[in-house]
Structure formats: C-alpha cells, structure tokens
Design a protein around this motif. Structure first.
Motif, PDB file in Angstrom:
ATOM      1  N   UNK A  93      -5.116  -3.057  -3.509  1.00 45.56           N
ATOM      2  CA  UNK A  93      -3.672  -3.248  -3.372  1.00 45.56           C
ATOM      3  C   UNK A  93      -3.237  -4.535  -4.048  1.00 45.56           C
ATOM      4  N   UNK A  94      -4.069  -5.591  -3.945  1.00 49.98           N
ATOM      5  CA  UNK A  94      -3.711  -6.871  -4.595  1.00 49.98           C
ATOM      6  C   UNK A  94      -3.652  -6.709  -6.106  1.00 49.98           C
ATOM      7  N   UNK A  95      -4.650  -6.045  -6.669  1.00 44.47           N
ATOM      8  CA  UNK A  95      -4.613  -5.837  -8.126  1.00 44.47           C
ATOM      9  C   UNK A  95      -3.372  -5.058  -8.510  1.00 44.47           C
ATOM     10  N   UNK A  96      -3.090  -4.013  -7.710  1.00 49.77           N
ATOM     11  CA  UNK A  96      -1.924  -3.187  -8.029  1.00 49.77           C
ATOM     12  C   UNK A  96      -0.645  -4.009  -7.939  1.00 49.77           C
ATOM     13  N   UNK A  97      -0.605  -4.948  -6.982  1.00 46.44           N
ATOM     14  CA  UNK A  97       0.583  -5.807  -6.880  1.00 46.44           C
ATOM     15  C   UNK A  97       0.760  -6.628  -8.150  1.00 46.44           C
ATOM     16  N   UNK A  98      -0.355  -7.133  -8.695  1.00 49.23           N
ATOM     17  CA  UNK A  98      -0.265  -7.894  -9.944  1.00 49.23           C
ATOM     18  C   UNK A  98       0.357  -7.060 -11.042  1.00 49.23           C
ATOM     19  N   UNK A  99      -0.148  -5.815 -11.169  1.00 53.47           N
ATOM     20  CA  UNK A  99       0.375  -4.981 -12.260  1.00 53.47           C
ATOM     21  C   UNK A  99       1.839  -4.645 -12.009  1.00 53.47           C
ATOM     22  N   UNK A 100       2.135  -4.349 -10.736  1.00 49.66           N
ATOM     23  CA  UNK A 100       3.504  -3.964 -10.408  1.00 49.66           C
ATOM     24  C   UNK A 100       4.469  -5.110 -10.670  1.00 49.66           C
ATOM     25  N   UNK A 101       4.117  -6.315 -10.208  1.00 47.59           N
ATOM     26  CA  UNK A 101       5.082  -7.402 -10.377  1.00 47.59           C
ATOM     27  C   UNK A 101       5.261  -7.760 -11.840  1.00 47.59           C
TER      28      UNK A 101
END
Lengths: 585, 461, 107
Positions: free
Chosen positions: B321-329
């Motif tokens: 989820x943290x990695x995905x947050x990076x990509x999303x932001x």
C-alpha cells in the motif's frame, strides 16, 4: 620537405611548433626530421619534437616576452610581458638575433627597432609609451580592397562517394595539442558533448543506428592505408555520412598529464586533405571505451522546456515566464537585511558555451583538477557548469538550442541550509549562501537537497592528495589565489559569487567612506565572459542587474519551487526570418 | 520426562486455545537448563567455534575497511556529485530497521499482552542492540570529516556554536543515541533475573563473579519483582513511541528534504512499517538458527513462527500500500518531476532492482496467508532472507531513484558500486554475526523467567 | 527477635502460607522467588514502586530544557539565517525535545 628527406639540411631549428606531432601523416615528418644533421627546438615544453632533437631550448611564455603582433585586419600591437621570466628562458627573438649574428641584442630593443620608423628620434620614447598604454599602434590597419559586388560561389555538385566524410577540427580546449599538458584545459568540458580528458568520433543518431553503434563503441577508420581506432560519441549537428574528430589528442610526449589521452587525429591527416577527408571506411570493433563526460546534454521537451525557455522576438511581450516568485506567498518570514543584496543575471542569448567562465572560476578559486577517473565516476569539481540544451531539428536530428551557465543560485530560501546539521551552509546578510569550510563535516545533505546540484564535494583530498595535484612545478603554488582558501578532503564547496572580490570592494569602499558602486565587483566568471553574458551587482541599488530583472525575458531557473534564487536568467530570444523557417520546413 | 520427549510434545499436542507456545510438559528447571547449558556448559562446541572464527575474520575485514576508508576518503565508494548518498546510508537505514523489530517484540508485544514474545524477546533485543550499534557507525564513517561527528551534539564549546536544530541529521543523532541507550537499559534490566539464575548455577569462580556482578545482587525478592515489573511495563510503554519516532526520524532524513520522490508525507509511517517488516524477517532467521543451534525447539516453537509469518504477510500488504501511495501521489499531484521519477523507477536502468524489490517485499510474503507455509521453518527462512534483501533494495532505491533523476537533467547520473561499497555491505553482516555469536556464548539467549511464566500460564489454561 | 525462613516447592503453597501468616499477625518480610507470583505484593503490603512519576517529571523537564536550549542557541546566542527559516522554528524544534525527553525519562 624534399631537401630534408634528401639529407641536404644541415641545421634544423624548430621555433615554438611541434611538427613531430602535428605535421600531416603523409609528410612522415618524424623520420624526415632525424635526417637533419643538427636539430634544436625552441619551445616551452619538452614535447615530441624535442625528443627527436639534440638540443631543447626553453622558450619564455608569451606573458614573459616582448614582442609584437598583428590583428586579422592589420592593426599592430606590442606584446608586453606581465612578469620577469620565471626561469632562464629565451624568446624566439633572442634566438633569431643570435642566429643572425646579433648576439647580445635584447627583445625589448629589437621590438623597438622594428617600430622606430613610426616616430622621429626625439619623439620616439613618447610615442612608444603611448602605444604601450593604448595597446594598439595607430594607422597600421590594412586598407580595404574594392572587390566589387559579392557573388555567390559556384558550388559544383559533389559526387556521392563510398564511406564517410571525416571532418577534423581543432579541439575547443586543447587547440592543436599544444595545451595537452594543461590539466585545466584537459578537464574543461567540450562545449557540445561535455567530454573531458579525451576526444571521440562524432556522428549522428541515424548513422550510428545504421552501423549498429552506441556511445563508447570503438571503430577503426581506414583511409589511404592509414588507420585510426577511436570511440564513438553520438551527437547532434552532423549530417548523414559525416563524422568528426578533434585534433590535439593522442600525444606521446606531453608529460604526465597529456600523454596518451585521446586519439591522435594528426596521424590520419594528409597535406592535401587537412580538414575534410572523404572516403573514410568505418569498421566496428568489438572493443569499447568509457568516456569521461562531465554533465549530460539535456533534450528540450515538454518536461524540460521550462529549464531553458526559448522565445521569439515577436512573442516576447506575451511571454509568460516563471518570474522570481516575489509575488507568490511564502510560509517563511521575509528576511530584511541591510546592505547590498547581490544578484546575478545571466543572458542565455549571449552565452556561446565557450567555458571561459568555468576556467576563470577555476583559476580564481583554487579549484582542483580531479582527473578522468573521477569524472567517469561522476565527480565534477567546476563550481560553474554550462548546460547545453538540444532541440529537435527534423527526424532523427537535433540541434543546439543554447547554453545555460549554472553557478550557485544563492537562493534566498536555500534548501541546502536547513538540512546542514552543523550550520556549515548558512546565509549572510548580503544574500550569499556561504559555505563555511572549517565547519563542514561532510554529510552531503546540502548537495542532496540542492535542486540545482551546484555543490561540489571533495571525495578525496583532491588538492593535496591526488596525482593531478602537481600539475607541473612549484610555480603552481604561486598560481593559487591567496584570497581563497584551499579545501581539505571531505569538505563541500561551491560558487561564492567570488566573495573575496566582494570583500575587497567592501574594504575599499569602507576606507573611502562610501557604498560599493555598481560595476565595482566583477566575479571571475563575469570578467572572463567574452560576450558579457554574466551581469553582477547590487539589487538594492539602481544597478544593471536590477534593471535586467524587469526585462520580459527574465526568469528564474526552477522558479516555481520557491527557492528565490539570486542568480536568474534572461531567456534566449531568437528573431528568425520567417522565410528561413519555411525553408527549413 | 526428558527434554527430547518434551520437544516432541510441543509439536504434537494441541491445547484447547490453539497451538502450544511452550511445551507444557517442561518443568521450570528444564527451561533454565536448556538456556543455561550453552552458556555455562563446558566446551564451546565445534559448530560455535567455526562460526566464531568465520565471523571474526569478517570483523577483521570490517576493521581493515574502516582503516582504508578513514585513510583515503569516502571516494572509495561509488558516490558522486549527484548521487551523494549510497550504500552507507542504505545500510544505516536497513540496520536500524532490523533493530526496530527487537524493540517491538520486547515492548509493543508486552503491552499488547502477546505472551508468545517471551521465547524470542531476549535475542531479538540483542539483535536490536547490535544492529543499532552497527547502524550508528555508518552516519559517522560516511562523513567527509568523520573526526568531527561530535559537532552534531550540543556541547558548550569555544566556537559558541550549536548544532543546526532544523536538520534531520541532528534529530537522527539524538534519536539513535536515545534508542541505543533505551535498548541497552531495557535489555539489561530484563536480563537481571536470568543473570542471577546463571550466577546461582555457575560452577566456576570466574563465571560466578561475572554473572554475579552483572546480576547486581538480585535475590528474587518480591519487592524486586514488583519494581522490575513496573519498570519493564513503563519502559515498554515508552518504547512504542520510541520505535515509531526513531524510524520516523530516519524517514524524515528524506521526507524533510525537498527532492522529488523523497518529499512525501507517507515516509515516516512507511519507514516504520518497513522496519518492523525487515526486523521480523531477521528475527525469524535468527530464531530458526538459535532454535536449531541450541536445540530449543520446545521453547521456540512452530507456533512462534506461525505468528511471525502472519505478521510478515500483513506487513507486506502495508508495504504494498505504501508503494502504491507513492505512485498514486505522483500521478495525482501532477508535477512533471514527480511523475518523471516514478516513470524512471519503472523504466529506468534500476528498474530490474525495483521489480525484484516488489517481488520480495510484496508478492512473496503473501504465501504466508497459507497456514502450511507459515509452519515450514525452511520456507520462512528463505522468504525472510529474500525480504531482507528486498528491504535493502528498497532503501538503496529510495536513494538512487531520487538522486539519479532529479530536477536538473544535466546532473542525472547513475550510481555504480565499488569494491568499497560491497565491503561495507557484507563486512558489517559478519561483524553482526560475530557480536551475536559472542552473545550466545556469554549471556542467556532466551528470557528464562518470562518463558517460565508463559509455561505456567499455558499449563493453567 | 527470631527470623523464620521457609522453603516451598510450589508457588501456591507459598501464597497460602503467606496469607495465613499475615492473618495470624505475622506478615512476611519478603518472598524470594525465581519468578514473580501474582498477588504476593498485596500479601506483603507492598506499594507499587513509584517509578512513573519521577520518570514523567524527568522526561518533561528534559524536553522543556531541550526546547529552551534550541530556542536560546538559535534565537538569542547565535542566530543566523538558515534558508530563510524563522530563528525560532517552532515545529521542527519539537523533535529534539521529544527524543531528549524520552531518553532522560529512562535514566
């Protein structure tokens, strides 16, 4: 050459030239030279020609000599020495005077004698002093010749030939190889490719793709029985089928610094084909070589176009450049400091990428040379760098859009300052971001946080630990600027707006009880720039830099990040002829 | 009942509330025996000796590396003018992360009354102390002028200078020191009853003196126990914010900067979860080694591994989820430079390492949702080692991605590791092993009194 | 004054004996056990060791001291312009007191 080859030459004296290295290959000068009975070489450095001569006569440097010169349009000038000769050397004038029997004649007298006819006997001393002060001798310019109306030359169509056409050019920093033992010039990047410590074969992308070559691949060039192995560097500005190589490399006797650096293009050159050699066969070799490239060339596209705006004169008034963000709100309080507020404006339209500022900065600030291995690792040391920008110019072709010199931006809200744990990077009251060498412990957080990446780190003891430190002799201790400290290993350094010059001007002004005048402080880069692209001054006065900042083409690099840099730019403004644009399609 | 029989008992006999954490048929003295034997037993055992010699060689290599580094300069690493931080900082973050799990096991699980922590908390805390010690070396040696590292500490000096408090590195200095201090105090005070037990069982005079001195005159008095309990619980309560804050501060080293790919508010919690993740993976490996090496199968049981496997699976999801947050932001924020960094992550020269990291950190641990996978110690060890590699890759890629590809394209530069980099990556592992190997020989590797309490609890249930 | 020392083999036996002795008017001085026994504190009349209040006091005062040090050094003693940040950078100055406070509450 014929007499030399037939052995008819008894005495051969080479004066300040190096034909054993740079004579065209078909002359076979090295072998011919040795047929002369007595050989002597007058030159500053013991080089390839000296090695083949019996006597080497040390020559004075131009800055130590009396002489004269003539500009291309004919105006003559007197060359005055700046210092007494450091060593026991002689000028070419001394030598020729001896050879012609005038033993004991000094260059000063010889030069005066050359120009004695220009004034009467009594008035000569006065005329001489005036000419020395003015710098030029009046009335010596050539007269223009009437050649009628200009006509276009008749260019016969060239028959397509096999093979590529090699264009040789003098190297931008080493010239014809005479500066190969000058480490500063070896480390001075090529303006277009940013290569240092070596040359490379330039070709465009289409040719490289066709031949299956990429950067670093070595190829063998063959022409008229001569061969040359050289690595390839794909670059802009080459037509299809045209390759280029810089002269001045591949020397065999240029001291510790220049020997063996790069590839000797003179070994390929011929008397009748000195600059353009056609029908060159290119053969890919299974070898490759690493280049030392100081910084990268940036391609202008949607993401990078704000880094180097290019405007047209017509669109100037409607240009919407990112200004210096004074009007944008900031969470940080304003810093109202008294005293001068130093700022720098660099005109991208004027910058020709010549690297004079880079060299001047190196000389002024005792910047060490790091050598090719360090450059290959990515560790550069020049405080100011010139970033070339390329833009598309048709399918598969690019051309240079311009050059952008990047010194330290001296940001008002510098990101490098709050991250330094020991406060070695702080702000002074005049707007400079100062790097306190004594306090730096070398965490390198400042360079990590710098958006412009203008800081330089001493990964090793460059100044006093590496092989390139002794770039010659103890005379280089004298070269160091005593106003600037020399940095130790593990310390971060960067452009200081020549704070030593600011300090000197401030002391002078305080002695005379006045403020510093506009134009009184000139940093080394601004002083050296031949096109006067760099302007420096006090933003609080009505100075030139303040006026430049209100120009429509004024912008701050990465201005939207809120760093409020004091170093700002004037965008490149072009005024293309609409007819030309249509022609280029 | 012999100890060998007890080992079989734990694995086979299910208790009503679940699987057994400690073999019920063990007596209190057996627990002490099991743990004391390697320490007080005669002879070192050949396995230990070989491991000790190998690890010592590694420690000597590390000492040599330090001399080389301090003599020549940080240029022996692959760092350059753009990528100014490399292996040293990645190693630092990685070692601190490993250390975090030990503290979480001792403290957070104590507060949450997770009794199963009792068997593993002693060596987990030891792991923390050694890991934090090694981690603390890196910020000092990576300095250009390491002899002045103490300028980051506030002390009165003739220069009238103080540290620059806004810098995350100063916070780091304080946080690491306080973390080390805490860990040592907590570990030591928790060990006092066990040191007393060793003192009472020691047969040789030097051993009695050694453990007696360390045990500080512990008598097992009820007053002592009461104070000990209060102290432990209070310290444990403070440890949870400690762990979160220490690794958050390490995350702030990046998040408090202004670089694309670093300036993300997710970094502090992302680092904390990542630390817990890699730390637990290391604890699993160490637990398996100790269990096998000292035949502690009845104390460190399959149930422990089962639980830790669940933690890994959950943490892996959070990491994903943290990695995905990076990509999303990066996408949502719309800044060209942020999107450029994310594109560089997936398509640049480091991309294979990035995919490997995603595989090791997010994809592989999902196998532990299967109970059968969780109960295979071998699979757990393999995946844990891969997780540790993946977490190291994550640290180094955080550094490389941003520093290689930031605002100025002219300064985009890749990082190429040197021999010095590899030396400082692997030699500290050997040094860690060295410290651990000495530890298991000198001090009780499992918390005796806590396992005894656990055993009694399970017997009563 | 005589002292009686009794050895027990099980914690339950020790507890029963202690409670009985207390009821008889002879509360035990101390109980030496290899592991803590629930409830023994109540029987012996032990108060919970007062650790928490000194720890909290030490922690908070250290935190206040740390912030004061930061504020004094950055705003009074040697203020300098660091990136245009305010001399008293309240938010970032909170991290060091947090750490120092926690560290000293332990000591």
């Amino acid at each position: 050459m014929q007499s030399l080859n037939e052995g008819q030459v008894k005495t051969l004296i080479a004066i300040e030239c190096n034909p054993a290295y740079d004579a065209p290959a078909d002359l076979a000068f090295k072998d011919a030279l040795q047929k002369a009975e007595f050989r002597a070489h007058l030159s500053q450095i013991v080089d390839e020609t000296s090695a083949l001569c019996e006597w080497h006569l040390p020559a004075s440097h131009a800055l130590e000599s009396w002489s004269d010169l003539r500009a291309p349009e004919g105006t003559a000038s007197i060359v005055q020495p700046l210092i007494e000769p450091l060593y026991d050397t002689r000028t070419a004038h001394d030598l020729i005077a001896i050879l012609s029997g005038q033993t004991g004649a000094k260059p000063y007298g010889l030069v005066q004698d050359t120009w004695r006819s220009h004034a009467s006997k009594d008035a000569f001393e006065g005329w001489w002093k005036k000419v020395l002060e003015d710098g030029v001798i009046p009335g010596t310019a050539s007269q223009p010749v009437n050649v009628g109306d200009p006509t276009l030359p008749e260019i016969k169509p060239i028959k397509a030939t096999e093979g590529a056409t090699l264009v040789l050019a003098a190297d931008p920093t080493l010239w014809d190889g005479r500066y190969a033992s000058n480490a500063w010039l070896q480390e001075c990047p090529n303006p277009f490719t940013k290569q240092v410590w070596g040359n490379s074969l330039g070709m465009n992308k289409a040719d490289a793709a066709r031949l299956g070559l990429k950067n670093g691949d070595k190829v063998r060039l063959t022409r008229n029985g001569r061969q040359l192995e050289v690595p390839v560097l794909v670059r802009e500005g080459h037509a299809d089928g045209v390759i280029s190589l810089a002269l001045g490399y591949g020397r065999s006797a240029a001291g510790d610094i220049g020997t063996g650096v790069g590839v000797n293009a003179f070994a390929f050159r011929e008397t009748l084909a000195s600059w353009v050699l056609d029908q060159v066969k290119i053969e890919k070799l299974p070898k490759s070589e690493d280049f030392a490239i100081a910084t990268a060339v940036t391609r202008l596209d949607a993401a990078t176009k704000d880094l180097f705006p290019v405007l047209t004169l017509a669109g100037l008034t409607s240009a919407n450049l990112k200004r210096n963000q004074e009007s944008q709100p900031s969470l940080l309080p304003p810093s109202p400091w008294p005293g001068p507020a130093w700022g720098m404006v660099i005109d991208n339209s004027a910058c020709i990428g010549c690297n004079a500022c880079v060299m001047a900065c190196q000389a002024e600030n005792n910047i060490p040379v790091v050598g090719p291995e360090e450059i290959e690792w990515g560790r550069i040391m020049h405080w100011i760098r010139i970033d070339p920008y390329e833009q598309d110019n048709g399918p598969g072709q690019t051309r240079v859009a311009g050059f952008e010199p990047v010194p330290c931006m001296q940001c008002e809200k510098a990101p490098c300052e709050p991250v330094c744990p020991v406060a070695a990077s702080i702000h002074d009251s005049e707007g400079l971001n100062v790097q306190v060498y004594n306090r730096c412990v070398g965490t390198r957080f400042c360079e990590a946080n710098c958006r412009y990446k203008v800081r330089r780190f001493n990964f090793f003891g460059y100044t006093d630990g590496q092989e390139y430190k002794n770039l010659g002799a103890e005379v280089l201790h004298a070269q160091k600027n005593p106003d600037v400290s020399v940095r130790a290993r593990g310390v971060m350094e960067k452009c200081t707006y020549c704070v030593q010059r600011i300090s000197r001007a401030r002391r002078e002004a305080e002695k005379e009880n006045r403020t510093i005048r506009d134009g009184e402080v000139i940093p080394a880069c601004a002083a050296a720039c031949p096109t006067r692209a760099i302007h420096f001054g006090d933003l609080d006065q009505n100075s030139q830099v303040r006026r430049l900042r209100s120009e429509p083409q004024h912008y701050a690099l990465l201005g939207d990040l809120g760093t409020r840099p004091r170093t700002t730019y004037l965008a490149r403004v072009l005024n293309p002829n609409p007819a030309l644009e249509k022609g280029e399609g | 009942m012999t100890v060998a029989d007890a080992r079989l008992d734990a694995d086979r006999v299910p208790l009503p509330h679940g699987r057994a954490l400690v073999a019920v048929s063990l007596k209190d003295e057996d627990v002490t025996d099991l743990v004391a034997r390697p320490v007080l037993g005669d002879g070192a055992g050949r396995g230990w000796l070989i491991a000790f010699i190998a690890a010592s060689l590694g420690a000597i290599v590390m000492a040599g590396g330090l001399v080389w580094l301090l003599a020549v300069g940080v240029g022996i690493w692959g760092i350059n003018s753009s990528v100014v931080w490399g292996f040293a900082i990645a190693n630092y973050v990685w070692w601190i992360g490993i250390g975090n799990a030990g503290t979480l096991i001792s403290s957070m699980l104590l507060i949450m009354r997770q009794r199963w922590r009792a068997s593993i908390n002693r060596f987990a805390e030891a792991m923390t102390i050694f890991a934090v010690t090694i981690a603390g070396i890196f910020p000092i040696i990576h300095l250009g002028r390491p002899m002045y590292f103490y300028w980051l500490a506030p002390y009165p000096n003739t220069m009238t200078l103080w540290p620059q408090w806004r810098s995350p590195l100063v916070w780091d200095f304080c946080a690491i020191l306080s973390y080390l201090l805490f860990s040592i105090i907590f570990w030591y005070t928790g060990m006092i009853p066990d040191l007393a037990a060793l003192r009472d069982r020691a047969r040789s005079r030097p051993a009695q003196v050694f453990y007696g001195a360390l045990a500080l005159g512990w008598r097992g008095s009820a007053r002592h126990w009461s104070a000990h309990h209060t102290f432990t619980v209070t310290m444990a309560a403070m440890a949870v914010p400690l762990v979160c804050s220490v690794h958050s501060i390490v995350g702030l080293d990046f998040a408090a900067s202004l670089m694309p790919g670093w300036q993300e508010t997710i970094f502090p919690p992302y680092f904390v979860v990542g630390a817990m993740f890699s730390g637990f993976a290391m604890v699993i490996v160490l637990a398996a080694l100790i269990r096998w090496g000292f035949r502690l199968q009845s104390i460190v049981t399959i149930q422990h591994f089962d639980i830790m496997g669940q933690i890994l699976a959950a943490a892996a999801l959070i990491m994903g989820a943290s990695y995905a947050t990076e990509w999303f932001s990066a996408w949502y924020g719309g800044r060209a430079v942020d999107r450029s960094v994310v594109t560089f992550m997936f398509t640049g020269p480091y991309a294979p390492l990035y995919y490997a990291m995603l595989l090791f950190n997010v994809a592989l641990p999902q196998v532990f949702w299967l109970p059968v996978a969780r109960r295979s110690v071998l699979l757990l060890c393999i995946v844990s080692i891969l997780i540790n590699i993946g977490m190291w890759l994550e640290r180094i890629l955080i550094l490389w991605m941003t520093l290689s590809h930031d605002y100025m394209p002219s300064m985009h530069r890749l990082f190429y590791p040197t021999a010095g980099d590899w030396l400082f990556l692997f030699a500290p592992l050997a040094f860690f092993a060295f410290l651990f190997i000495v530890f298991v020989r000198l001090l009780p590797v499992v918390s005796i009194h806590e396992v005894q309490a656990l055993r009694r609890e399970e017997a009563a249930a | 004054m005589k002292t009686l020392v009794a050895t027990f083999h099980a914690p339950e036996a020790l507890m029963r004996a202690a409670e009985k002795a207390k009821k008889e008017g002879f509360p035990p001085e101390d109980a030496l056990t290899p592991f803590p026994i629930e409830g023994i504190g109540g029987v012996l009349g032990l108060k919970q060791a007062n650790i928490r209040r000194p720890m909290a006091f030490a922690g908070f005062s250290a935190a206040v001291f740390a912030y004061a040090l930061e504020w004094y050094s950055a705003a009074i003693a040697y203020p300098y312009d660091s990136g245009g940040r305010p001399f008293n950078s309240r938010s970032v100055f909170l991290l060091f007191p947090f750490e120092l406070g926690r560290a000293s509450s332990r000591c």
